[in-house]
Design an enzyme around this catalytic site. Structure first.
Site, mmCIF file in Angstrom:
data_model
loop_
_atom_site.group_PDB
_atom_site.id
_atom_site.type_symbol
_atom_site.label_atom_id
_atom_site.label_comp_id
_atom_site.label_asym_id
_atom_site.label_seq_id
_atom_site.Cartn_x
_atom_site.Cartn_y
_atom_site.Cartn_z
ATOM 1 N N GLY A 2 -38.787 -17.154 -2.340
ATOM 2 C CA GLY A 2 -37.502 -17.665 -1.890
ATOM 3 C C GLY A 2 -37.372 -17.455 -0.391
ATOM 4 O O GLY A 2 -38.377 -17.387 0.323
ATOM 5 N N VAL A 36 -25.994 -9.427 -1.242
ATOM 6 C CA VAL A 36 -26.624 -10.595 -1.860
ATOM 7 C C VAL A 36 -26.513 -10.476 -3.375
ATOM 8 O O VAL A 36 -26.163 -11.420 -4.071
ATOM 9 C CB VAL A 36 -28.097 -10.723 -1.429
ATOM 10 C CG1 VAL A 36 -28.755 -11.908 -2.135
ATOM 11 C CG2 VAL A 36 -28.190 -10.907 0.084
ATOM 12 N N HIS A 58 -32.679 1.675 -0.020
ATOM 13 C CA HIS A 58 -32.122 0.314 -0.070
ATOM 14 C C HIS A 58 -31.560 -0.072 1.299
ATOM 15 O O HIS A 58 -30.377 -0.389 1.457
ATOM 16 C CB HIS A 58 -31.032 0.196 -1.138
ATOM 17 C CG HIS A 58 -30.815 -1.220 -1.599
ATOM 18 N ND1 HIS A 58 -30.359 -1.531 -2.849
ATOM 19 C CD2 HIS A 58 -30.982 -2.410 -0.959
ATOM 20 C CE1 HIS A 58 -30.261 -2.850 -2.985
ATOM 21 N NE2 HIS A 58 -30.641 -3.396 -1.828
#
Length: 325
Positions: free
Chosen positions: A160, A81, A291
């Site tokens: 979002g 992303v 992550h």
């Protein structure tokens, strides 16, 4: 021989490569699960004339890389992303399309956010360590007592796609209210009963849990620091699955060690990866993960395929779904 040549900087899930091969592409890989060294990427791209580069978040795509690739390069497609690792200005200058893979990891990141929130709130890390170290004792009323989501105030920084997904998953836990802060108020917030806070500080003073789901911008960099920790409840817990740079890590260590806030869980860090001897790694009231927000087969397969589809779209003179520049 295929019509197009594509360089892939890592072994990736099959859907993407299979789609590329079906669409007249020859693939060359950095044959490892580890990140390709920058000098190797430059050398390998200079050895052939590639039409597309399929890269990862760990690959720095700068002028040196683009020079090595040559003028025939049409697209840099990142299987992520984020795209801050790509020099967009250089790509625009050379008329190279840049694409990312938005949307496909929304559910997996939202799921991990809630997982990490519960993990720290219920002191699971400390419980696991107690079992491993043989520290189990007879039941005591206050031992490893944590906090629950029900009747709590949950704040979301950035409503979002991922922030909305987090709110949707938290709602069944029956918090007293969900607050959110973003650049603007959103119409879909009412679907998850989220209340807009124009000022971040207004939200921070009220919440028990903070989920950071925003992008990293000049405005959000180190937005969470001692000044903002200090206005939060000393029991508040922060979860960051957005971008590492939103939090000042040195000041987070101080806040956690001194009880300014209650706990934290970070899947994104600054730097990344976080050194194994970093204080955050060893604090009982902090969980650090590598992550791994998009680390599901569903998500990674979709990311692989979308990156490949973007490449073929450019070859077909079409606008790719994940076009960034």
């Amino acid at each position: 021989m295929g019509k197009y040549k594509v360089y892939v900087t890592r072994f990736i899930p099959k859907p993407g490569p299979e789609f590329l091969e079906k669409n007249d592409c020859d693939l060359t890989y950095w044959e490892s699960d580890e990140a390709i060294p920058h000098e190797e990427l430059v050398k390998n791209l200079g050895a052939e004339k590639y039409d597309a580069l399929l890269c990862m978040l760990t690959d720095k795509i700068n002028s040196e890389v683009l020079d090595a690739a040559g003028p025939q390069l049409q697209i840099v497609a990142t299987m992520s992303v984020g795209y801050e690792h790509i020099d967009l200005d250089e790509c625009k200058k050379r008329k190279i399309t840049v694409s990312n893979t938005p949307g496909v990891s929304t559910d997996s990141v939202a799921e991990l956010t809630v997982t990490m929130l519960l993990f720290v709130a219920r002191r699971v890390k400390e419980g696991i360590r107690a079992v491993r170290n043989g520290q189990l004792r007879e039941w005591r009323p206050t031992w490893l007592a944590g906090h629950q989501l029900s009747n709590s105030v949950v704040g979301i920084f950035g409503l979002g796609r991922i922030g909305y997904g987090v709110a949707k998953r938290i709602l069944p836990f029956a918090p007293s209210k969900i607050l959110y802060h973003d650049v603007v108020e959103t119409s879909f917030a009412k679907d998850v009963q989220a209340i807009y806070c124009k000022e971040l500080e207004d939200m921070l003073m009220q919440l028990d849990f903070l989920c950071i789901c925003c992008n990293l911008t000049p405005q959000t960099r180190h937005r969470l620091c001692m000044a903002t920790f200090s206005i939060m409840k000393n029991t508040a817990i922060i979860v960051n699955t957005g971008r590492g740079g939103v939090i000042n890590h040195e000041e987070l260590v101080v806040a956690l060690e001194n009880g300014v806030i209650g706990g934290a869980a970070v899947d994104v860090t600054e730097p990344e990866p976080l050194p194994k001897d970093h204080p955050l790694v060893h604090l009982n009231n902090c969980a650090v993960t590598p992550h791994m927000g998009s680390n599901t087969w569903d998500s990674r397969n979709q990311m692989s395929l979308l990156a490949a589809e973007c490449i073929i779209s450019v070859f077909n003179k079409e606008k790719p779904k994940g076009m960034v520049a």
